[in-house]
Write an enzyme that holds these catalytic residues in place. Structure first.
Site, PDB file in Angstrom:
ATOM      1  N   TRP A 149       7.038  -0.903   4.172  1.00 34.15           N
ATOM      2  CA  TRP A 149       7.877  -1.283   5.318  1.00 34.15           C
ATOM      3  C   TRP A 149       7.298  -0.836   6.658  1.00 34.15           C
ATOM      4  CZ3 TRP A 149       8.476   3.473   7.235  1.00 34.15           C
ATOM      5  CH2 TRP A 149       8.502   4.551   6.337  1.00 34.15           C
ATOM      6  N   ASN A 150       6.291   0.047   6.667  1.00 31.44           N
ATOM      7  CA  ASN A 150       5.890   0.617   7.967  1.00 31.44           C
ATOM      8  C   ASN A 150       5.090  -0.359   8.825  1.00 31.44           C
ATOM      9  OD1 ASN A 150       3.761   0.896   6.164  1.00 31.44           O
ATOM     10  ND2 ASN A 150       3.000   2.766   7.090  1.00 31.44           N
ATOM     11  N   LYS A 173       5.170  -8.418  -3.712  1.00 32.31           N
ATOM     12  CA  LYS A 173       6.503  -7.830  -3.557  1.00 32.31           C
ATOM     13  C   LYS A 173       6.467  -7.039  -2.257  1.00 32.31           C
ATOM     14  CE  LYS A 173       8.372  -4.040  -4.351  1.00 32.31           C
ATOM     15  NZ  LYS A 173       9.142  -3.964  -3.078  1.00 32.31           N
ATOM     16  N   ALA A 174       7.108  -7.586  -1.241  1.00 36.48           N
ATOM     17  CA  ALA A 174       7.149  -6.869   0.040  1.00 36.48           C
ATOM     18  C   ALA A 174       8.351  -5.926   0.019  1.00 36.48           C
ATOM     19  CB  ALA A 174       7.234  -7.867   1.180  1.00 36.48           C
ATOM     20  N   GLU A 176      11.866  -4.301   0.545  1.00 33.87           N
ATOM     21  CA  GLU A 176      13.237  -4.814   0.697  1.00 33.87           C
ATOM     22  C   GLU A 176      13.830  -4.372   2.027  1.00 33.87           C
ATOM     23  OE1 GLU A 176      12.039  -3.244  -2.026  1.00 33.87           O
ATOM     24  OE2 GLU A 176      11.794  -5.137  -3.118  1.00 33.87           O
ATOM     25  N   GLY A 226       1.404   2.492  -0.371  1.00 36.02           N
ATOM     26  CA  GLY A 226       2.648   3.269  -0.400  1.00 36.02           C
ATOM     27  C   GLY A 226       2.345   4.726  -0.663  1.00 36.02           C
ATOM     28  N   SER A 227       3.287   5.396  -1.320  1.00 33.85           N
ATOM     29  CA  SER A 227       3.168   6.849  -1.471  1.00 33.85           C
ATOM     30  C   SER A 227       2.240   7.229  -2.634  1.00 33.85           C
ATOM     31  CB  SER A 227       4.549   7.463  -1.696  1.00 33.85           C
ATOM     32  OG  SER A 227       5.088   6.985  -2.900  1.00 33.85           O
ATOM     33  N   GLU A 248      -3.970   2.130  -1.550  1.00 35.89           N
ATOM     34  CA  GLU A 248      -4.000   2.651  -0.179  1.00 35.89           C
ATOM     35  C   GLU A 248      -2.770   3.533  -0.041  1.00 35.89           C
ATOM     36  OE1 GLU A 248      -3.603   3.644   3.145  1.00 35.89           O
ATOM     37  OE2 GLU A 248      -2.970   1.656   3.769  1.00 35.89           O
ATOM     38  N   LEU A 249      -2.970   4.851  -0.158  1.00 38.88           N
ATOM     39  CA  LEU A 249      -1.828   5.759  -0.305  1.00 38.88           C
ATOM     40  C   LEU A 249      -1.658   6.651   0.928  1.00 38.88           C
ATOM     41  CD1 LEU A 249      -2.507   6.544  -4.067  1.00 38.88           C
ATOM     42  CD2 LEU A 249      -1.227   4.646  -3.064  1.00 38.88           C
ATOM     43  N   CYS A 282       0.173   5.637   7.754  1.00 31.15           N
ATOM     44  CA  CYS A 282      -0.549   6.398   6.715  1.00 31.15           C
ATOM     45  C   CYS A 282      -1.685   7.218   7.321  1.00 31.15           C
ATOM     46  CB  CYS A 282      -1.048   5.479   5.616  1.00 31.15           C
ATOM     47  SG  CYS A 282      -2.073   4.139   6.213  1.00 31.15           S
ATOM     48  N   GLU A 379       3.208  14.888   2.933  1.00 31.78           N
ATOM     49  CA  GLU A 379       3.056  13.970   4.056  1.00 31.78           C
ATOM     50  C   GLU A 379       4.388  13.815   4.784  1.00 31.78           C
ATOM     51  OE1 GLU A 379       2.292   9.892   2.948  1.00 31.78           O
ATOM     52  OE2 GLU A 379       1.132   9.594   4.773  1.00 31.78           O
TER      53      GLU A 379
HETATM   54  P1  NAD Z   1       8.604   5.308  -1.722  1.00 35.20           P
HETATM   55  O1  NAD Z   1       7.523   5.940  -2.490  1.00 35.20           O
HETATM   56  O2  NAD Z   1       9.973   5.226  -2.344  1.00 35.20           O
HETATM   57  O3  NAD Z   1       8.223   3.801  -1.330  1.00 35.20           O
HETATM   58  C1  NAD Z   1       7.039   3.468  -0.650  1.00 35.20           C
HETATM   59  C2  NAD Z   1       6.800   1.979  -0.861  1.00 35.20           C
HETATM   60  O4  NAD Z   1       6.509   1.739  -2.214  1.00 35.20           O
HETATM   61  C3  NAD Z   1       8.041   1.122  -0.571  1.00 35.20           C
HETATM   62  O5  NAD Z   1       7.623  -0.064   0.054  1.00 35.20           O
HETATM   63  C4  NAD Z   1       8.639   0.832  -1.945  1.00 35.20           C
HETATM   64  O6  NAD Z   1       9.303  -0.414  -1.974  1.00 35.20           O
HETATM   65  C5  NAD Z   1       7.424   0.828  -2.823  1.00 35.20           C
HETATM   66  N1  NAD Z   1       7.688   1.295  -4.167  1.00 35.20           N
HETATM   67  C6  NAD Z   1       8.382   2.383  -4.538  1.00 35.20           C
HETATM   68  N2  NAD Z   1       8.377   2.516  -5.887  1.00 35.20           N
HETATM   69  C7  NAD Z   1       7.670   1.478  -6.371  1.00 35.20           C
HETATM   70  C8  NAD Z   1       7.290   1.063  -7.686  1.00 35.20           C
HETATM   71  N3  NAD Z   1       7.627   1.768  -8.792  1.00 35.20           N
HETATM   72  N4  NAD Z   1       6.558  -0.063  -7.810  1.00 35.20           N
HETATM   73  C9  NAD Z   1       6.166  -0.773  -6.722  1.00 35.20           C
HETATM   74  N5  NAD Z   1       6.490  -0.427  -5.468  1.00 35.20           N
HETATM   75  C10 NAD Z   1       7.225   0.689  -5.290  1.00 35.20           C
HETATM   76  O7  NAD Z   1       8.699   6.048  -0.349  1.00 35.20           O
HETATM   77  P2  NAD Z   1       9.540   5.770   0.954  1.00 35.20           P
HETATM   78  O8  NAD Z   1      10.663   6.745   1.027  1.00 35.20           O
HETATM   79  O9  NAD Z   1       9.869   4.333   1.146  1.00 35.20           O
HETATM   80  O10 NAD Z   1       8.442   6.153   2.004  1.00 35.20           O
HETATM   81  C11 NAD Z   1       7.997   7.476   2.112  1.00 35.20           C
HETATM   82  C12 NAD Z   1       6.638   7.726   1.567  1.00 35.20           C
HETATM   83  O11 NAD Z   1       5.962   6.526   1.261  1.00 35.20           O
HETATM   84  C13 NAD Z   1       5.823   8.394   2.631  1.00 35.20           C
HETATM   85  O12 NAD Z   1       5.775   9.772   2.403  1.00 35.20           O
HETATM   86  C14 NAD Z   1       4.466   7.784   2.520  1.00 35.20           C
HETATM   87  O13 NAD Z   1       3.609   8.619   1.787  1.00 35.20           O
HETATM   88  C15 NAD Z   1       4.617   6.576   1.699  1.00 35.20           C
HETATM   89  N6  NAD Z   1       4.283   5.356   2.404  1.00 35.20           N
HETATM   90  C16 NAD Z   1       2.963   5.134   2.652  1.00 35.20           C
HETATM   91  C17 NAD Z   1       2.590   4.003   3.306  1.00 35.20           C
HETATM   92  C18 NAD Z   1       1.141   3.735   3.625  1.00 35.20           C
HETATM   93  O14 NAD Z   1       0.871   3.001   4.557  1.00 35.20           O
HETATM   94  N7  NAD Z   1       0.200   4.273   2.853  1.00 35.20           N
HETATM   95  C19 NAD Z   1       3.548   3.081   3.713  1.00 35.20           C
HETATM   96  C20 NAD Z   1       4.895   3.346   3.429  1.00 35.20           C
HETATM   97  C21 NAD Z   1       5.250   4.485   2.757  1.00 35.20           C
END
Ligand code: NAD
Length: 477
Positions: A149-150, A173-174, A176, A226-227, A248-249, A282, A379
């Site tokens: 989402w960022n 899957k973008a 939600e 994502g994370s 890309e974490l 990130c 982070e």
């Molecule tokens: P989160 O881990 O719940 O979600 C991060 C992203 O991953 C969201 O878009 C979510 O929809 C997706 N996601 C979560 N579980 C998934 C799964 N099992 N399968 C597929 N997709 C899944 O975290 P959050 O609370 O939304 O965001 C916080 C953390 O996420 C931050 O600490 C950061 O590290 C990380 N993050 C990183 C980036 C990046 O650009 N690398 C972007 C967004 C979030």
């Protein structure tokens, strides 16, 4: 905001179970729309379409793929204002930043278009003169991509652009939380003439969707942003099914500020960089390692810069920093700050939510930090800057490398010797020295260690969606 639906086989449709999730504007806390939830049956449809469309799209000439991508980039350019507004309403960043994000997405799609024409193979001289040896590059197959989402548009553009350029079909899957801007990008590709089924967009329960798509035999490549914990989980799943993945974490970027730098300029540059997108980036600079001689002046200037930031609704022209994306993130950020304060950190400014409406958090600067604090290890992904003092370069490098992350790093020094030592010893996928230079489409974009693997920039971005085939022929037989 209209109801956001799934995009499968070139058509917008509701989830077959009829379920939806609310979309919340983080600046007001109000519901601004709904997004459809995909069921297993919807995913099966998307998989069947992606498989069928792959055979057509992978057979399209590189030149035709190039033309289509260029057209999509032009359409996005023309629709910048509309899409920027969607980003701001559902994600919170100021409109100016949303426009910049779209500018990057356009550049990325243009870059991928050009790279489509350069997926060269090789002719390899054979040991027998009559034999012909070639290495071919072919699209890997249908892709499952997961975007956050960022940067709902530019992160999607990196995956969609590269996959389509390589000749792959894709199910994305973008997030939600930011579905409307993602949907706008899919509409743009459809309007540019992308055949039905080549690019499909789903939403729903993230773990259910990835748990079904990643192991599915139709899917041949995974890309996730994502994370770290989710990335490790998906990388494990992909690995157990022998599927290549781009991960890309997260990061916890160190910023080296040496005493031979221009403190005023560096503090101003880094204040702007730290609080961009409310720190939800990130590659956001996080641990500021500042040398003794300029520590006090740097802190004073940085704190003054943070205090001067105008917080507000991203739709207001004078807003510099918007809300964080959700109450969930605000609670997580505040817990990190409270933990640090309880363990002796000094809150130099901020450290609390701003306003009772929407998920606004004040630009926050912390000092007197120790490695027992959660914030020094996790982070923060929010408007939090951690300022630490150091005396010699070895100490700073050791702190930078203490954490298992390795995404971005920043350095400010006029000494070539110091810069060279950092280049050689800092464990990071990217380093930017004396300016902000990370993230262009033509340059490497990716991490090492827990921050993931692969690149979403440079020629490698498209190569990640190709497989190699070696062919040796005796034409005289
Ligand atoms: P989160 O881990 O719940 O979600 C991060 C992203 O991953 C969201 O878009 C979510 O929809 C997706 N996601 C979560 N579980 C998934 C799964 N099992 N399968 C597929 N997709 C899944 O975290 P959050 O609370 O939304 O965001 C916080 C953390 O996420 C931050 O600490 C950061 O590290 C990380 N993050 C990183 C980036 C990046 O650009 N690398 C972007 C967004 C979030």
């Amino acid at each position: 905001m209209y109801p956001i639906r799934l995009f499968i086989n070139g058509e917008w449709r509701d989830g077959s179970g009829g379920e939806t999730i609310d979309i919340v504007n983080p600046a007001t806390g109000g519901v601004v729309g709904t997004v459809a939830v995909a069921t297993r049956a919807d995913l099966d449809d998307a998989l069947a379409c992606a498989e069928k469309a792959f055979s057509e799209w992978s057979g399209t000439s590189a030149f035709d793929r190039y033309k289509l991508l260029r057209k999509a980039a032009d359409l996005l350019r023309a629709r910048t204002e509309d899409v920027a507004r969607l980003i701001t309403i559902e994600q919170g960043k100021p409109l100016g930043e949303a426009r910049l994000e779209i500018g990057l997405a356009i550049d990325v799609i243009d870059w991928c278009a050009e790279e489509a024409r350069r997926t060269y193979g090789r002719v390899i001289p054979a040991r027998l003169s009559k034999v012909r040896q070639v290495l071919l590059h072919e699209p890997v197959g249908p892709v499952a991509a997961f975007t956050p989402w960022n940067f709902p548009v530019s992160q999607l553009a990196r995956k969609l652009g590269a996959a389509l350029a390589a000749g792959c079909s894709i199910i994305a899957k973008a997030s939600e939380e930011t579905p409307a801007s993602a949907a706008a990008i899919f509409q743009i590709f459809a309007d540019a003439g992308l055949p039905a089924g080549v690019a499909n967009l789903v939403f729903g329960v993230p773990a259910d969707i990835s748990g079904y798509l990643v192991p599915h035999p139709v899917i041949r490549k995974i890309s996730f942003t994502g994370s770290v914990p989710v990335g490790k989980h998906l990388a494990g799943l992909a690995g157990s099914h022998m599927k290549p993945a781009t991960m890309e974490l997260g990061g916890h970027a160190p910023v080296f500020v040496f005493d031979d730098t221009d403190v005023e300029k560096t503090a101003a540059t880094m204040t702007m960089s730290k609080f961009r997108n409310a720190g939800q980036v990130c590659v956001s600079p996080t641990r500021f390692l500042v040398q003794d001689g300029i520590y006090d002046e740097f802190v004073e200037r940085f704190v003054a810069g943070a205090k001067a930031i105008r917080i507000g609704n991203g739709l207001d022209a004078d807003t510099v920093m918007g809300p964080v994306v959700s109450e969930r993130r605000l609670t997580a950020i505040d817990a990190l700050v409270q933990d640090a304060a309880d363990k002796g950190a000094r809150v130099l400014t901020g450290g609390r939510r701003h306003s009772n409406q929407g998920s606004f958090y004040e630009p926050t600067v912390l000092a007197d930090l120790s490695t027992e604090m959660r914030i020094m290890n996790e982070e923060p992904f929010g408007p939090l800057a951690l300022i630490c003092r150091f005396s010699d370069i070895e100490e700073a490098i050791s702190e930078a490398n203490r954490l298992p992350y390795g995404l971005a790093s920043y350095a400010f020094s006029r000494s070539q010797k110091r810069v060279d030592a950092l280049m050689q010893n800092v464990k990071a996928g990217m380093m930017t020295v004396n300016h902000l230079g990370i993230g262009q489409p033509e340059t490497h974009f990716g991490g090492v260690r827990d921050s993931g693997y692969g690149s979403e920039g440079g020629p490698e971005a498209v190569e990640a969606y190709l497989v190699s085939k070696f062919v040796t022929i005796d034409p005289t037989a």
